[in-house]
Design an enzyme around this catalytic site. Structure first.
Site, PDB file in Angstrom:
ATOM      1  N   GLY A  11       0.828  -1.210   0.000  1.00  0.00           N
ATOM      2  CA  GLY A  11       0.000   0.000   0.000  1.00  0.00           C
ATOM      3  C   GLY A  11       0.864   1.261   0.000  1.00  0.00           C
ATOM      4  N   GLY A  37      -3.642  -1.829  -2.353  1.00  0.00           N
ATOM      5  CA  GLY A  37      -2.227  -1.698  -2.719  1.00  0.00           C
ATOM      6  C   GLY A  37      -1.990  -2.278  -4.101  1.00  0.00           C
ATOM      7  N   TYR A 144     -14.559   1.051  10.083  1.00  0.00           N
ATOM      8  CA  TYR A 144     -13.138   1.408  10.192  1.00  0.00           C
ATOM      9  C   TYR A 144     -12.806   1.847  11.615  1.00  0.00           C
ATOM     10  CZ  TYR A 144      -8.716   3.756   8.944  1.00  0.00           C
ATOM     11  OH  TYR A 144      -7.401   4.151   8.868  1.00  0.00           O
TER      12      TYR A 144
HETATM   13  P1  NAD Z   1      -3.509   1.777   1.679  1.00  0.00           P
HETATM   14  O1  NAD Z   1      -4.933   1.455   1.364  1.00  0.00           O
HETATM   15  O2  NAD Z   1      -2.668   2.327   0.593  1.00  0.00           O
HETATM   16  O3  NAD Z   1      -2.750   0.493   2.259  1.00  0.00           O
HETATM   17  C1  NAD Z   1      -3.395  -0.574   2.899  1.00  0.00           C
HETATM   18  C2  NAD Z   1      -2.778  -1.873   2.381  1.00  0.00           C
HETATM   19  O4  NAD Z   1      -3.370  -2.979   3.067  1.00  0.00           O
HETATM   20  C3  NAD Z   1      -3.029  -2.092   0.886  1.00  0.00           C
HETATM   21  O5  NAD Z   1      -1.852  -2.504   0.250  1.00  0.00           O
HETATM   22  C4  NAD Z   1      -4.093  -3.186   0.863  1.00  0.00           C
HETATM   23  O6  NAD Z   1      -4.069  -3.958  -0.331  1.00  0.00           O
HETATM   24  C5  NAD Z   1      -3.720  -3.976   2.105  1.00  0.00           C
HETATM   25  N1  NAD Z   1      -4.837  -4.754   2.655  1.00  0.00           N
HETATM   26  C6  NAD Z   1      -6.116  -4.342   2.872  1.00  0.00           C
HETATM   27  N2  NAD Z   1      -6.852  -5.350   3.393  1.00  0.00           N
HETATM   28  C7  NAD Z   1      -6.006  -6.415   3.510  1.00  0.00           C
HETATM   29  C8  NAD Z   1      -6.172  -7.755   3.970  1.00  0.00           C
HETATM   30  N3  NAD Z   1      -7.365  -8.199   4.413  1.00  0.00           N
HETATM   31  N4  NAD Z   1      -5.108  -8.578   3.937  1.00  0.00           N
HETATM   32  C9  NAD Z   1      -3.902  -8.165   3.472  1.00  0.00           C
HETATM   33  N5  NAD Z   1      -3.688  -6.896   3.020  1.00  0.00           N
HETATM   34  C10 NAD Z   1      -4.732  -6.049   3.045  1.00  0.00           C
HETATM   35  O7  NAD Z   1      -3.554   2.755   2.933  1.00  0.00           O
HETATM   36  P2  NAD Z   1      -2.372   3.481   3.736  1.00  0.00           P
HETATM   37  O8  NAD Z   1      -2.700   4.909   3.760  1.00  0.00           O
HETATM   38  O9  NAD Z   1      -1.061   3.019   3.260  1.00  0.00           O
HETATM   39  O10 NAD Z   1      -2.644   2.917   5.211  1.00  0.00           O
HETATM   40  C11 NAD Z   1      -1.846   1.918   5.813  1.00  0.00           C
HETATM   41  C12 NAD Z   1      -2.296   1.706   7.252  1.00  0.00           C
HETATM   42  O11 NAD Z   1      -2.142   2.919   7.991  1.00  0.00           O
HETATM   43  C13 NAD Z   1      -3.761   1.286   7.396  1.00  0.00           C
HETATM   44  O12 NAD Z   1      -3.863   0.335   8.423  1.00  0.00           O
HETATM   45  C14 NAD Z   1      -4.441   2.565   7.795  1.00  0.00           C
HETATM   46  O13 NAD Z   1      -5.602   2.315   8.560  1.00  0.00           O
HETATM   47  C15 NAD Z   1      -3.364   3.257   8.617  1.00  0.00           C
HETATM   48  N6  NAD Z   1      -3.576   4.712   8.635  1.00  0.00           N
HETATM   49  C16 NAD Z   1      -3.316   5.466   7.545  1.00  0.00           C
HETATM   50  C17 NAD Z   1      -3.557   6.831   7.588  1.00  0.00           C
HETATM   51  C18 NAD Z   1      -3.278   7.741   6.425  1.00  0.00           C
HETATM   52  O14 NAD Z   1      -3.600   8.912   6.499  1.00  0.00           O
HETATM   53  N7  NAD Z   1      -2.692   7.307   5.341  1.00  0.00           N
HETATM   54  C19 NAD Z   1      -4.069   7.420   8.757  1.00  0.00           C
HETATM   55  C20 NAD Z   1      -4.335   6.600   9.836  1.00  0.00           C
HETATM   56  C21 NAD Z   1      -4.066   5.247   9.785  1.00  0.00           C
END
Ligand code: NAD
Ligand code: UDP
Length: 311
Positions: A11, A37, A144
């Site tokens: 991701g 991702g 979420y």
């Molecule tokens: P993103 O959607 O780009 O990345 C999430 C990744 O998890 C993706 O590659 C997706 O394919 C993978 N994924 C989803 N469900 C899955 C499953 N069941 N099994 C295996 N892989 C799975 O989002 P991001 O912004 O990179 O976020 C990464 C993490 O950080 C997440 O847990 C998100 O909740 C947390 N987060 C992000 C932010 C932000 O602002 N970007 C803020 C708070 C928390």
């Protein structure tokens, strides 16, 4: 050299984390089901013999001998996490159980990527870690928010009951290169719209605020947290306290891209938080004076450069 598992490693944040951990000389397993991702994000890492890519869904158990686990698997954009709400909460809750079980078995330290969303639509401003939040348990964001809250509970309970080494960080809105152009989050939406001279879509009147953190600052905080003293579990806020209205963000993006886009106003989605800003004093105290160093303008310029190349 440590053996490190990154769930959600393909991701936006995960791919940057895998790259940085490899550059620091570690062996990295990137686990992802490619829901949000993509292989494109980690294509450049595949030739590295210290990098392994595993297609796997965290709602099923996974076993590997590792020293550290960063649990990032979960869609993060409201559009994507609401697409299949049941799957989202399963990913948070079952993913946490499986990664905690693995950490227990192999005695790894496991870090949970929690979120400022655990504060919901906060009535306390800025948000400190001891604020319990104001979350709707049955709204469109609940899969979420409540999934992440339950994951925090599981992390604490596995620590208290089974002595698992845990770390919890609450990430505030993070942006940067490798966000998906159709991700649906505000920074990528506005930049893509501005670069194509299309209307900028503000939901509501644009007076709601967010605090935007550039991805490199998050990585620094996240890695410091993983390697912090064993007794410091968190939760700890990792975010940039600079607070902007969504209207200010739109105006900045238009100015920095030199776009001719017009701003349009659309209905505000249900339960959209009105304000958000981290109190980062705990992170500063416990993580060796960690402080974000990349301001919004500088971070937007880097992100705009990325989107110019891909669209
Ligand atoms: P993103 O959607 O780009 O990345 C999430 C990744 O998890 C993706 O590659 C997706 O394919 C993978 N994924 C989803 N469900 C899955 C499953 N069941 N099994 C295996 N892989 C799975 O989002 P991001 O912004 O990179 O976020 C990464 C993490 O950080 C997440 O847990 C998100 O909740 C947390 N987060 C992000 C932010 C932000 O602002 N970007 C803020 C708070 C928390
Ligand atoms: N938003 C917006 N236009 C968009 C996308 C989002 O005005 O095209 C708003 C959204 O309603 C919210 C803020 O920007 O108030 C941040 O949205 P995002 O989805 O990026 O993150 P979150 O709401 O989870 O903080």
């Amino acid at each position: 050299m440590k053996r490190i598992l990154v769930t959600g490693g393909a991701g936006f944040i995960g791919s940057h984390l895998c790259e940085r951990l490899l550059n620091e000389g570690n062996d990295v397993i990137c686990l992802d089901n490619f829901f949000t991702g993509s292989k494109q994000n980690i294509l450049h890492l595949l030739p590295n013999p210290h990098f392994e890519l595993v297609r796997h869904d965290v709602t099923s158990p996974y076993y590997a001998e590792v020293d550290q686990i960063y649990n990032l698997a979960c869609p993060a954009s409201p559009v994507h996490y609401q697409y299949n709400a049941i799957k989202t909460i399963k990913t948070s809750v079952m993913g946490a159980i499986h990664m905690l079980g693995l950490a227990k078995r192999v005695k790894a330290t496991v870090l949970q990527a929690s979120t400022s969303e655990v504060y919901g639509d906060p009535q306390v401003h800025p948000q400190r870690e001891d604020y319990w939040g104001h979350v709707n348990p049955i709204g469109i964001r609940s899969c979420y928010d409540e999934g992440k809250r339950c994951a925090e509970t599981l992390f604490m309970d596995y620590h208290n009951q089974n002595n698992v080494n845990i770390k919890i960080i609450r990430i505030f809105n993070t942006y940067g290169p490798r966000m998906h152009p159709n991700d649906g989050r505000v920074v990528s939406n506005f930049i893509v719209q501005a670069l194509q001279n299309k209307d900028i879509t503000i939901y509501g009147d644009g007076s709601q605020t967010r605090s935007f953190q550039y991805v490199d600052d998050l990585l620094e905080g996240m890695i410091r947290m993983m390697n912090s003293e064993k007794s410091f579990l968190g939760p700890v806020n990792i975010g940039n306290p600079g607070e902007f209205t969504i209207l200010e963000l739109a105006q900045k993006v238009i100015a920095l891209t030199g776009s001719s886009s017009k701003i349009t106003f659309q209905p505000l989605p249900q339960d959209d938080p009105m304000q958000r800003k981290p109190d980062i004093s705990l992170a500063q105290e416990k993580l060796n004076n960690w402080t974000p160093t990349i301001g919004l303008d500088a971070g937007l310029v880097k992100t705009i450069e990325y989107f110019k190349q891909i669209i």
